[in-house]
Design an enzyme around this catalytic site. Sequence first.
Site, mmCIF file in Angstrom:
data_model
loop_
_atom_site.group_PDB
_atom_site.id
_atom_site.type_symbol
_atom_site.label_atom_id
_atom_site.label_comp_id
_atom_site.label_asym_id
_atom_site.label_seq_id
_atom_site.Cartn_x
_atom_site.Cartn_y
_atom_site.Cartn_z
ATOM 1 N N PRO A 33 0.836 -1.200 0.000
ATOM 2 C CA PRO A 33 0.000 0.000 0.000
ATOM 3 C C PRO A 33 0.874 1.255 0.000
ATOM 4 C CG PRO A 33 -0.700 -1.560 1.698
ATOM 5 C CD PRO A 33 0.626 -2.040 1.193
ATOM 6 N N ALA A 69 -3.585 3.130 2.162
ATOM 7 C CA ALA A 69 -4.368 3.170 3.399
ATOM 8 C C ALA A 69 -5.696 3.872 3.110
ATOM 9 C CB ALA A 69 -3.596 3.912 4.485
ATOM 10 N N TYR A 193 -0.110 4.447 13.187
ATOM 11 C CA TYR A 193 -1.511 4.799 13.066
ATOM 12 C C TYR A 193 -2.307 4.133 14.193
ATOM 13 C CZ TYR A 193 0.186 6.789 8.771
ATOM 14 O OH TYR A 193 0.900 7.542 7.877
#
Length: 369
Positions: A33, A69, A193
């Site tokens: 990603p 993401a 995150y």
Amino acid sequence: MTTTKAITMNDVTLFTPLSIRGVTIRNRIWVAPMCQYSAEARDGMTTDWHLVHLGSFGQGGAGLVITEATAVSPEGRISPQDLGIWNDEQTQAFRRITDFLHGQGATTGIQLAHAGRKASTYRPWASERGSVPLDAGGWQTVGPSPLAFPGYATPAELDSAAIDGVVDDFVRAALRAIDAGFDVLEIHAAHGYLLHQFLSPLSNERGDDYGGSLENRARLLLRIVSEIRAAVGDEVPLLVRFSATDWVEDGWNEQQTATVARWARDRGADVFDISSGGNITGVTIPSTPGYQVPLAEYVGAKGDVPVSAVGLITTATQAAQIVDEGRADAVMLGREMLRDPHFALRAAHELGASIDYWPSQYLRAAWPS
């Protein structure tokens, strides 16, 4: 004149298919990603940029192509220009991309994410840095504890009801992703995150059931894994991306990662995508070729789980060696894919692997020069 030995797919493990639950991925070269920060209308919607960006990897022979993401809620976006999958319009817009990738023979994946205290930031090439103010389109960020990431706004601590809401957001996003045509789901628990923030004692100072012990710090992630698995059924592969270490003493580390990966496997996760860092600043990361491969190898062995490796993997020989030696079950490429979206086709050519998914328009490039 030199001759090259013809090598079949079975001779090059990198180009052997990998089956996970009900999905078979054509090779072990996967696209990591990579955030594009290009939803220019700030509505989380894909654009032509995303179609061409992701589509080129499928055209280029990658086995699994994972989107950037993708936020499970508006406040989960890293920047206002991030993609999202919290409404029907976003879900349908992804269809154009998944349809194209399927037409190229690639497996489609989506990374479901919530940025937590690292949300509401300016995109990397903006002239400004740090958190976007509320009056400029930003929003109040959230986290496990009211501890700011250096240079960013202080997040609001999530209470138990809000944590339940985060779980629900991930589950709804997972179901939308299936509706959008994605074959594989990945839960983002890395790079500082929200889920990584809960896992690491450096960002989680809670005194309730979601803080303190490793079991408590892992509770949110494990709830999300369990509830997504229950919602999507048994045939959908579920990956988890971990940062294996915070690169600092007393932080999150590879031993804890291996343990939590095993717990997540027992709740329905299948493969663990091993990266590192992102939760704190001021650390030294040894960014040398393949520098995170030992972390993937450790988590795979100690956790007894399948893993993918990522981090400065840039050549066909390097990628093949990682998989051939059993250090990882697959490799994830990021920056090298940006430099060469057709890396997988080039690798097959360089390694002499016989594959049957060269686009007809590109067959002349498959022949020896």
